[in-house]
Scaffold this motif. Sequence first.
Motif, PDB file in Angstrom:
ATOM      1  N   GLN A 175       0.550  -0.998  -0.047  1.00  0.00           N
ATOM      2  CA  GLN A 175      -0.211  -0.151  -0.248  1.00  0.00           C
ATOM      3  C   GLN A 175       0.868   1.583   0.872  1.00  0.00           C
ATOM      4  N   LYS A 195       1.937  -0.630  -7.614  1.00  0.00           N
ATOM      5  CA  LYS A 195       0.520  -1.348  -7.266  1.00  0.00           C
ATOM      6  C   LYS A 195      -0.585  -2.023  -8.479  1.00  0.00           C
ATOM      7  N   LEU A 198      -4.069  -4.512  -8.570  1.00  0.00           N
ATOM      8  CA  LEU A 198      -4.960  -3.687  -8.509  1.00  0.00           C
ATOM      9  C   LEU A 198      -6.177  -3.951  -9.718  1.00  0.00           C
ATOM     10  N   GLY A 244      -7.500  -8.032  -9.182  1.00  0.00           N
ATOM     11  CA  GLY A 244      -8.213  -7.811  -7.847  1.00  0.00           C
ATOM     12  C   GLY A 244      -7.684  -8.181  -6.671  1.00  0.00           C
ATOM     13  N   TYR A 245      -6.402  -7.880  -6.359  1.00  0.00           N
ATOM     14  CA  TYR A 245      -6.365  -7.972  -4.472  1.00  0.00           C
ATOM     15  C   TYR A 245      -6.447  -6.398  -4.422  1.00  0.00           C
ATOM     16  N   ASN A 246      -6.546  -7.523  -2.892  1.00  0.00           N
ATOM     17  CA  ASN A 246      -6.438  -6.230  -1.712  1.00  0.00           C
ATOM     18  C   ASN A 246      -5.119  -5.862  -1.608  1.00  0.00           C
ATOM     19  N   LEU A 247      -4.562  -4.185  -1.985  1.00  0.00           N
ATOM     20  CA  LEU A 247      -3.059  -4.292  -1.637  1.00  0.00           C
ATOM     21  C   LEU A 247      -2.558  -4.501   0.180  1.00  0.00           C
ATOM     22  N   ASP A 248      -4.018  -4.542   0.710  1.00  0.00           N
ATOM     23  CA  ASP A 248      -3.693  -4.392   2.475  1.00  0.00           C
ATOM     24  C   ASP A 248      -3.211  -5.948   2.608  1.00  0.00           C
ATOM     25  N   GLU A 249      -3.555  -6.493   1.665  1.00  0.00           N
ATOM     26  CA  GLU A 249      -2.998  -8.192   2.413  1.00  0.00           C
ATOM     27  C   GLU A 249      -1.791  -8.790   1.488  1.00  0.00           C
ATOM     28  N   LYS A 257      -1.768 -12.031   2.998  1.00  0.00           N
ATOM     29  CA  LYS A 257      -2.021 -13.251   2.281  1.00  0.00           C
ATOM     30  C   LYS A 257      -0.783 -13.287   1.412  1.00  0.00           C
ATOM     31  N   HIS A 258      -0.293 -12.688   1.049  1.00  0.00           N
ATOM     32  CA  HIS A 258       0.342 -12.660  -0.236  1.00  0.00           C
ATOM     33  C   HIS A 258       1.773 -11.798   0.370  1.00  0.00           C
TER      34      HIS A 258
END
Length: 199
Positions: free
Chosen positions: A78, A85, A89, A92-97, A134-135
């Motif tokens: 993030q 980034k 994005l 579909g990834y959540n950047l917080d993860e 997660k990643h």
Amino acid sequence: MTNVIRVERKSGAALLPYIPELARLRIEVFRDFPYLYDGTLDYEKKYLQTYIDHPESVIVLAFDGDKIVGASTAIPMQYETDELKKPFLDNGYNLDEVFYCSESVLNKAYRGLGLGVRFFEEREAHAAELGGFKHLTFCCVERPIDHPRRPVDHVPLDKFWNKRGYFKHPELKTTYLWKDLDDQDETAKPMTFWLKHER
């Protein structure tokens, strides 16, 4: 070289005393293939400021006595640039993860001692302590097979990265600008991401 190499994690303002030496090491190592980076101290100091500004970042430093001989950087995605980034994005990834293991540099005399593995272990431990990721990811420049500066004995690090649990994701690509050795101007370099998914 001494018999004991000390490895320490530093974050935020604790990095300040090490920035000049770290900048010089990065320029030295990144001159080699595949990066061929013609860098400057001013740019490196500005780049490393990101890690000072964000206390959730980490730089793993390897010391021989008081001398920095290696370093490995990482930061939550993030806080990274838009170029890094965007592929996540768009997919579909959540950047917080996503935790970004940006770069590792190591003086040639200290390679083959297990520090590359240690760098990954320390960055992953830092991500685990922060929690919620997660990643884990990093990206690598793509150079053509017939690149004129490719050393005859160059061995890609793909197998090493696979052993660490990272796999290439061709759908996650970006480009970065820098000036190659002998070039007059910056050119765009294709970069491909490698991912490790946490259980």
